[in-house]
Design an enzyme around this catalytic site. Structure first.
Site, PDB file in Angstrom:
ATOM      1  N   LYS A 158       0.832  -1.216   0.000  1.00  0.00           N
ATOM      2  CA  LYS A 158       0.000   0.000   0.000  1.00  0.00           C
ATOM      3  C   LYS A 158       0.862   1.260   0.000  1.00  0.00           C
ATOM      4  CE  LYS A 158      -3.969  -2.032   2.401  1.00  0.00           C
ATOM      5  NZ  LYS A 158      -4.915  -1.897   3.529  1.00  0.00           N
ATOM      6  N   ARG A 292     -13.140  13.923   7.990  1.00  0.00           N
ATOM      7  CA  ARG A 292     -14.177  14.796   7.417  1.00  0.00           C
ATOM      8  C   ARG A 292     -15.561  14.232   7.765  1.00  0.00           C
ATOM      9  NH1 ARG A 292     -12.593  11.090   3.364  1.00  0.00           N
ATOM     10  NH2 ARG A 292     -14.373   9.799   2.789  1.00  0.00           N
ATOM     11  N   ARG A 336     -27.054   5.479  -2.818  1.00  0.00           N
ATOM     12  CA  ARG A 336     -26.522   6.620  -3.566  1.00  0.00           C
ATOM     13  C   ARG A 336     -27.092   6.577  -4.979  1.00  0.00           C
ATOM     14  NH1 ARG A 336     -20.233   7.711  -1.928  1.00  0.00           N
ATOM     15  NH2 ARG A 336     -20.387   7.021   0.244  1.00  0.00           N
TER      16      ARG A 336
HETATM   17  C1  MV4 Z   1      -6.893  -4.426   2.338  1.00  0.00           C
HETATM   18  C2  MV4 Z   1      -7.628  -5.528   1.853  1.00  0.00           C
HETATM   19  C3  MV4 Z   1      -7.223  -6.782   2.221  1.00  0.00           C
HETATM   20  N1  MV4 Z   1      -6.126  -6.937   3.026  1.00  0.00           N
HETATM   21  N2  MV4 Z   1      -5.833  -4.637   3.134  1.00  0.00           N
HETATM   22  C4  MV4 Z   1      -9.185  -1.023  -0.113  1.00  0.00           C
HETATM   23  C5  MV4 Z   1      -9.358   0.402   0.250  1.00  0.00           C
HETATM   24  C6  MV4 Z   1      -8.268   0.700   1.184  1.00  0.00           C
HETATM   25  N3  MV4 Z   1      -8.685   1.629   2.179  1.00  0.00           N
HETATM   26  C7  MV4 Z   1      -7.889  -0.612   1.764  1.00  0.00           C
HETATM   27  N4  MV4 Z   1      -8.500  -1.612   0.968  1.00  0.00           N
HETATM   28  C8  MV4 Z   1      -8.271  -2.922   1.228  1.00  0.00           C
HETATM   29  N5  MV4 Z   1      -7.221  -3.174   2.047  1.00  0.00           N
HETATM   30  C9  MV4 Z   1      -5.465  -5.876   3.444  1.00  0.00           C
HETATM   31  N6  MV4 Z   1      -4.389  -6.051   4.223  1.00  0.00           N
HETATM   32  C10 MV4 Z   1      -8.732  -5.270   1.031  1.00  0.00           C
HETATM   33  C11 MV4 Z   1      -9.048  -3.973   0.700  1.00  0.00           C
HETATM   34  C12 MV4 Z   1     -10.168  -3.797  -0.188  1.00  0.00           C
HETATM   35  C13 MV4 Z   1     -11.332  -3.145   0.202  1.00  0.00           C
HETATM   36  C14 MV4 Z   1     -11.479  -2.580   1.454  1.00  0.00           C
HETATM   37  C15 MV4 Z   1     -12.615  -1.931   1.799  1.00  0.00           C
HETATM   38  C16 MV4 Z   1     -13.652  -1.826   0.910  1.00  0.00           C
HETATM   39  C17 MV4 Z   1     -13.547  -2.375  -0.346  1.00  0.00           C
HETATM   40  C18 MV4 Z   1     -12.392  -3.023  -0.710  1.00  0.00           C
HETATM   41  C19 MV4 Z   1     -12.297  -3.586  -1.990  1.00  0.00           C
HETATM   42  C20 MV4 Z   1     -11.164  -4.225  -2.349  1.00  0.00           C
HETATM   43  C21 MV4 Z   1     -10.090  -4.324  -1.472  1.00  0.00           C
END
Ligand code: MV4
Length: 453
Positions: A158, A292, A336
């Site tokens: 990330k 926010r 939405r």
């Molecule tokens: C992740 C994950 C799985 N494992 N981190 C997507 C948005 C960002 N804020 C973090 N996200 C994710 N992080 C780990 N370690 C899966 C996602 C993710 C996700 C998270 C929230 C809502 C929708 C999503 C769609 C795909 C992946």
């Protein structure tokens, strides 16, 4: 005492903020681009100032023009809404430099939570559960590989400067890691001018559940329960609800306590949201903190009977939070409504709304800035309304939402209404059996062919 607030935003949220201000006896200043001259925010605000041409970069993102508008109208405070400058720490700094109250947390808090790696470290240090992974950023592929070996594949890479799914890559094994590491950091460098990345274990089939918090910056933080936000498409939320069908009283207490600890650690002031990933074992992990008011704040307002914009303003005015008891009542769902064609990959459908009738009746709220004759400018996001319903429980709220969607008439542009109707009829959705991957597998039935005559 705050007497006049400038709203540095447009659309439904500008109206939403104006409404609360007027209920509180606070005067309002709208700012608008030339594309938004004929809007309800301009009409309902006590004063309105044009801040530039349609492009956001020349209007709603122009700090100099917004500050000038606040100065000429004698505003005491600026409400940034969501998007645009809402999480821009430099803007909050400039407000302070001009003796304007920025309605939100301090620039330091915004900056800390804006760097996702720093935010995670801050939360971990405060005792909030975080996804196992690197301690802060990783310097190179070798370090990333060591972290991945320690915690096991798959891993997520990330971008520190990312968030909301931007600059994020998954790696399945050591060979894949090399490619994904380079891709993530190159992409982050290009998009944010900051190539820093961190690594964490991949959470399988997670739900996105977030806790609404409010802090007074004087040592008090309270939470308003959770919102279930797993129904997303390409990191855009489409439907949110409160409470989450997956969260029981015990999990709510644990997540609420964690969110409060995190917010207390940064002496949080104002309304904020702590986002968590929740796995199928009900283990939860801090993901991001949004500093926010959010689009979906309304479902929390409905089930807690609270005006969150009022809380933001009172706290910006220096008020302290006294007593913590809030109870959840019933169930709320928000759909939405976007000017997008759900049958054509949700492609934008700007244009003029020829006919418009919004649903009404018991337990129905429609937050919108549009009306018959309104032209949706192509320059901004495509959300044209938020339809929020509440009822005693989830099953009844779903029925009420289907009734309300059925009443909703929007002619002239394509909308996400048919998508919501199909989603709300889906058996798995109705059973509460879904995660963030749900919409990837969701098959939309083709549109009904209406034969004239
Ligand atoms: C992740 C994950 C799985 N494992 N981190 C997507 C948005 C960002 N804020 C973090 N996200 C994710 N992080 C780990 N370690 C899966 C996602 C993710 C996700 C998270 C929230 C809502 C929708 C999503 C769609 C795909 C992946």
């Amino acid at each position: 005492m705050i007497q006049k607030i400038l709203i540095a935003n447009r659309g439904e949220i500008a109206l939403r903020v104006i409404r609360t201000c007027h209920e509180m006896g606070i005067k309002t200043v709208a700012v608008y681009s030339t594309a938004d001259r004929d809007t309800l925010a301009v009409r309902f605000a006590d004063e309105a100032v044009c801040i530039g041409p349609p492009a956001s970069s020349e209007s709603y993102l122009r700090v100099d023009r917004i500050i000038a508008a606040a100065e000429v109208t004698g505003a005491d405070a600026i409400h940034p809404g969501y998007g645009f400058l809402a999480e821009n720490a430099d803007f909050a700094d400039v407000c302070a430099d001009h003796d304007l109250i920025f309605i939100g947390p301090t620039p330091e808090t915004i900056r800390k939570m804006g760097d996702k790696s720093v935010a995670k470290e801050t939360m971990r240090a405060a005792g909030v559960p975080v996804v196992p992974g690197s301690d802060g950023e990783v310097e190179d592929v070798e370090e990333a590989a060591r972290v991945a070996d320690e915690f096991g594949y798959p891993v997520m890479i990330k971008a520190s400067a990312g968030g909301g799914g931007r600059g994020m890559r998954m790696a399945t094994d050591a060979a894949d890691l090399r490619n994904q590491f380079v891709a993530a950091s190159t992409e982050a460098e290009a998009a944010f001018g900051n190539g820093e990345v961190y690594v964490e274990k991949f959470v399988e089939e997670p739900r996105h559940i977030e806790i609404q918090v409010v802090g007074d910056g004087q040592g008090n933080v309270i939470h308003f329960g959770e919102r279930e936000c797993s129904i997303q498409r390409r990191h855009q939320k489409l439907l949110e609800e409160a409470p989450s069908p997956f969260v029981d009283e015990a999990l709510r207490a644990r997540m609420g306590e964690a969110a409060i600890m995190g917010a207390e650690a940064v002496n949080y002031a104002g309304a904020g949201t702590v986002e968590f990933l929740v796995d199928r074992n009900k283990d939860f992990y801090f993901m991001e903190m949004n500093t926010r008011i959010q689009v979906e704040h309304c479902v929390t307002e409905e089930v807690t009977d609270t005006d969150l914009i009022e809380w933001q303003i009172r706290i910006a005015d220096g008020e302290k939070i006294v007593s913590g008891d809030r109870h959840l009542n019933g169930h709320a769902i928000e759909c939405r409504i976007n000017a997008e064609d759900p049958f054509n990959n949700f492609s934008p459908s700007p244009g003029t709304i020829e006919g418009f009738h919004s649903p009404k009746g018991l337990g129905v709220r429609c937050d919108t800035h549009v009306f018959a004759g309104y032209s949706i400018p192509p320059h901004y996001d495509s959300m044209i309304a938020k339809l929020i319903v509440r009822d005693h429980n989830r099953e009844r709220a779903i029925s009420r939402m289907l009734r309300a969607l059925d009443e909703f008439v929007i002619e002239g542009v394509k909308t996400t209404i048919p998508f919501h109707q199909q989603l709300l009829m889906d058996e798995r959705f109705r059973a509460g059996d879904f995660d963030t991957k749900f919409l990837e597998r969701f098959e939309l039935a083709p549109p009904e062919v209406v034969v004239a005559g």
